[in-house]
Design a protein around this motif. Sequence first.
Motif, PDB file in Angstrom:
ATOM      1  N   UNK A  55       0.826  -1.202   0.000  1.00 41.65           N
ATOM      2  CA  UNK A  55       0.000   0.000   0.000  1.00 41.65           C
ATOM      3  C   UNK A  55       0.865   1.258   0.000  1.00 41.65           C
ATOM      4  N   UNK A  56       1.955   1.230   0.773  1.00 44.37           N
ATOM      5  CA  UNK A  56       2.835   2.399   0.847  1.00 44.37           C
ATOM      6  C   UNK A  56       3.487   2.678  -0.503  1.00 44.37           C
ATOM      7  N   UNK A  57       3.871   1.622  -1.216  1.00 44.60           N
ATOM      8  CA  UNK A  57       4.479   1.812  -2.539  1.00 44.60           C
ATOM      9  C   UNK A  57       3.479   2.412  -3.519  1.00 44.60           C
ATOM     10  N   UNK A  58       2.225   1.984  -3.424  1.00 41.96           N
ATOM     11  CA  UNK A  58       1.184   2.517  -4.307  1.00 41.96           C
ATOM     12  C   UNK A  58       0.933   3.988  -4.014  1.00 41.96           C
ATOM     13  N   UNK A  59       0.905   4.344  -2.730  1.00 35.28           N
ATOM     14  CA  UNK A  59       0.688   5.743  -2.348  1.00 35.28           C
ATOM     15  C   UNK A  59       1.843   6.609  -2.834  1.00 35.28           C
ATOM     16  N   UNK A  60       3.072   6.129  -2.674  1.00 42.24           N
ATOM     17  CA  UNK A  60       4.235   6.900  -3.132  1.00 42.24           C
ATOM     18  C   UNK A  60       4.204   7.080  -4.646  1.00 42.24           C
ATOM     19  N   UNK A 104      12.590   6.550  -3.248  1.00 43.38           N
ATOM     20  CA  UNK A 104      12.582   5.872  -1.954  1.00 43.38           C
ATOM     21  C   UNK A 104      11.986   4.479  -2.049  1.00 43.38           C
ATOM     22  N   UNK A 105      10.956   4.315  -2.876  1.00 47.03           N
ATOM     23  CA  UNK A 105      10.361   2.991  -3.061  1.00 47.03           C
ATOM     24  C   UNK A 105      11.349   2.070  -3.761  1.00 47.03           C
ATOM     25  N   UNK A 106      12.023   2.558  -4.782  1.00 48.22           N
ATOM     26  CA  UNK A 106      12.932   1.719  -5.561  1.00 48.22           C
ATOM     27  C   UNK A 106      14.187   1.330  -4.772  1.00 48.22           C
ATOM     28  N   UNK A 107      14.616   2.148  -3.829  1.00 45.34           N
ATOM     29  CA  UNK A 107      15.789   1.802  -3.031  1.00 45.34           C
ATOM     30  C   UNK A 107      15.442   0.894  -1.860  1.00 45.34           C
ATOM     31  N   UNK A 108      14.181   0.739  -1.526  1.00 44.26           N
ATOM     32  CA  UNK A 108      13.777  -0.147  -0.445  1.00 44.26           C
ATOM     33  C   UNK A 108      13.598   0.560   0.881  1.00 44.26           C
ATOM     34  N   UNK A 109      13.755   1.866   0.917  1.00 44.56           N
ATOM     35  CA  UNK A 109      13.619   2.612   2.169  1.00 44.56           C
ATOM     36  C   UNK A 109      12.181   2.544   2.677  1.00 44.56           C
ATOM     37  N   UNK A 161       4.340  14.964 -10.868  1.00 39.69           N
ATOM     38  CA  UNK A 161       4.782  15.127 -12.257  1.00 39.69           C
ATOM     39  C   UNK A 161       3.706  15.808 -13.100  1.00 39.69           C
ATOM     40  N   UNK A 162       2.443  15.542 -12.789  1.00 40.12           N
ATOM     41  CA  UNK A 162       1.364  16.238 -13.499  1.00 40.12           C
ATOM     42  C   UNK A 162       1.372  17.726 -13.198  1.00 40.12           C
ATOM     43  N   UNK A 163       1.574  18.074 -11.938  1.00 47.29           N
ATOM     44  CA  UNK A 163       1.652  19.490 -11.557  1.00 47.29           C
ATOM     45  C   UNK A 163       2.863  20.137 -12.216  1.00 47.29           C
ATOM     46  N   UNK A 164       3.976  19.412 -12.313  1.00 49.12           N
ATOM     47  CA  UNK A 164       5.169  19.944 -12.969  1.00 49.12           C
ATOM     48  C   UNK A 164       4.914  20.190 -14.459  1.00 49.12           C
ATOM     49  N   UNK A 165       4.143  19.300 -15.091  1.00 47.79           N
ATOM     50  CA  UNK A 165       3.824  19.474 -16.509  1.00 47.79           C
ATOM     51  C   UNK A 165       2.966  20.717 -16.725  1.00 47.79           C
ATOM     52  N   UNK A 166       1.982  20.925 -15.849  1.00 49.90           N
ATOM     53  CA  UNK A 166       1.133  22.118 -15.958  1.00 49.90           C
ATOM     54  C   UNK A 166       1.971  23.380 -15.733  1.00 49.90           C
ATOM     55  N   UNK A 167       2.889  23.325 -14.785  1.00 51.03           N
ATOM     56  CA  UNK A 167       3.745  24.478 -14.495  1.00 51.03           C
ATOM     57  C   UNK A 167       4.660  24.773 -15.679  1.00 51.03           C
ATOM     58  N   UNK A 168       5.183  23.740 -16.305  1.00 49.06           N
ATOM     59  CA  UNK A 168       6.039  23.945 -17.478  1.00 49.06           C
ATOM     60  C   UNK A 168       5.225  24.497 -18.649  1.00 49.06           C
ATOM     61  N   UNK A 169       3.984  24.072 -18.789  1.00 47.85           N
ATOM     62  CA  UNK A 169       3.113  24.588 -19.843  1.00 47.85           C
ATOM     63  C   UNK A 169       2.884  26.091 -19.686  1.00 47.85           C
ATOM     64  N   UNK A 170       2.911  26.564 -18.425  1.00 48.49           N
ATOM     65  CA  UNK A 170       2.730  28.006 -18.154  1.00 48.49           C
ATOM     66  C   UNK A 170       4.040  28.771 -18.243  1.00 48.49           C
ATOM     67  N   UNK A 171       5.063  28.147 -18.813  1.00 48.36           N
ATOM     68  CA  UNK A 171       6.376  28.771 -19.061  1.00 48.36           C
ATOM     69  C   UNK A 171       7.120  29.121 -17.769  1.00 48.36           C
ATOM     70  N   UNK A 178      11.751  17.455  -9.400  1.00 49.17           N
ATOM     71  CA  UNK A 178      12.725  16.867  -8.480  1.00 49.17           C
ATOM     72  C   UNK A 178      12.038  16.355  -7.214  1.00 49.17           C
ATOM     73  N   UNK A 179      11.142  17.148  -6.658  1.00 49.91           N
ATOM     74  CA  UNK A 179      10.418  16.709  -5.459  1.00 49.91           C
ATOM     75  C   UNK A 179       9.502  15.529  -5.770  1.00 49.91           C
ATOM     76  N   UNK A 180       8.929  15.494  -6.963  1.00 52.59           N
ATOM     77  CA  UNK A 180       8.009  14.417  -7.323  1.00 52.59           C
ATOM     78  C   UNK A 180       8.739  13.091  -7.515  1.00 52.59           C
ATOM     79  N   UNK A 181      10.001  13.120  -7.869  1.00 57.18           N
ATOM     80  CA  UNK A 181      10.748  11.885  -8.084  1.00 57.18           C
ATOM     81  C   UNK A 181      11.267  11.261  -6.786  1.00 57.18           C
ATOM     82  N   UNK A 182      11.250  12.003  -5.683  1.00 59.39           N
ATOM     83  CA  UNK A 182      11.776  11.497  -4.412  1.00 59.39           C
ATOM     84  C   UNK A 182      10.981  10.290  -3.899  1.00 59.39           C
TER      85      UNK A 182
END
Length: 140
Positions: A2-7, A43-48, A15-25, A35-39
Amino acid sequence: MLAETICSAVSAAGLGIAAVTAYRKRFMAAARITAYALVPVGLVMTGVVEWLTGIVFNPTVWIGFGLLGLAWLILATTRAVERRSLGGAGGPAKKAKAGPSSPEAVAPAASKPSLGPPPPAPAPADDFSDIEAILKKHGI
């Protein structure tokens, strides 16, 4: 699981918010949001996340934390009781001074004036005499 799904969902939303922000130049803000969205995914991929959920949802771990807290409480209590008993009348008697001829413990770098009694403080009347002179000078 469940934690992995939430992350993953949090990362996808970021990433969706980042795309909208980039669309607004606003590319710098979009890069920071990305960068914050990839954290969380990192963390899930490293096993933390799996390690943290193993600690949080494991009752044995919480019992261990409880025992550590109990040990700390016992140590703190015994130390406080020991200090109280040494400071009170029930403690061992302190040794009396051997006399003025025995040297007292002094720091190695102590200066000579620190070995003797403190110098006498000046009388408070001396301090007010300066103030009185100034007031008389100005005619007050």
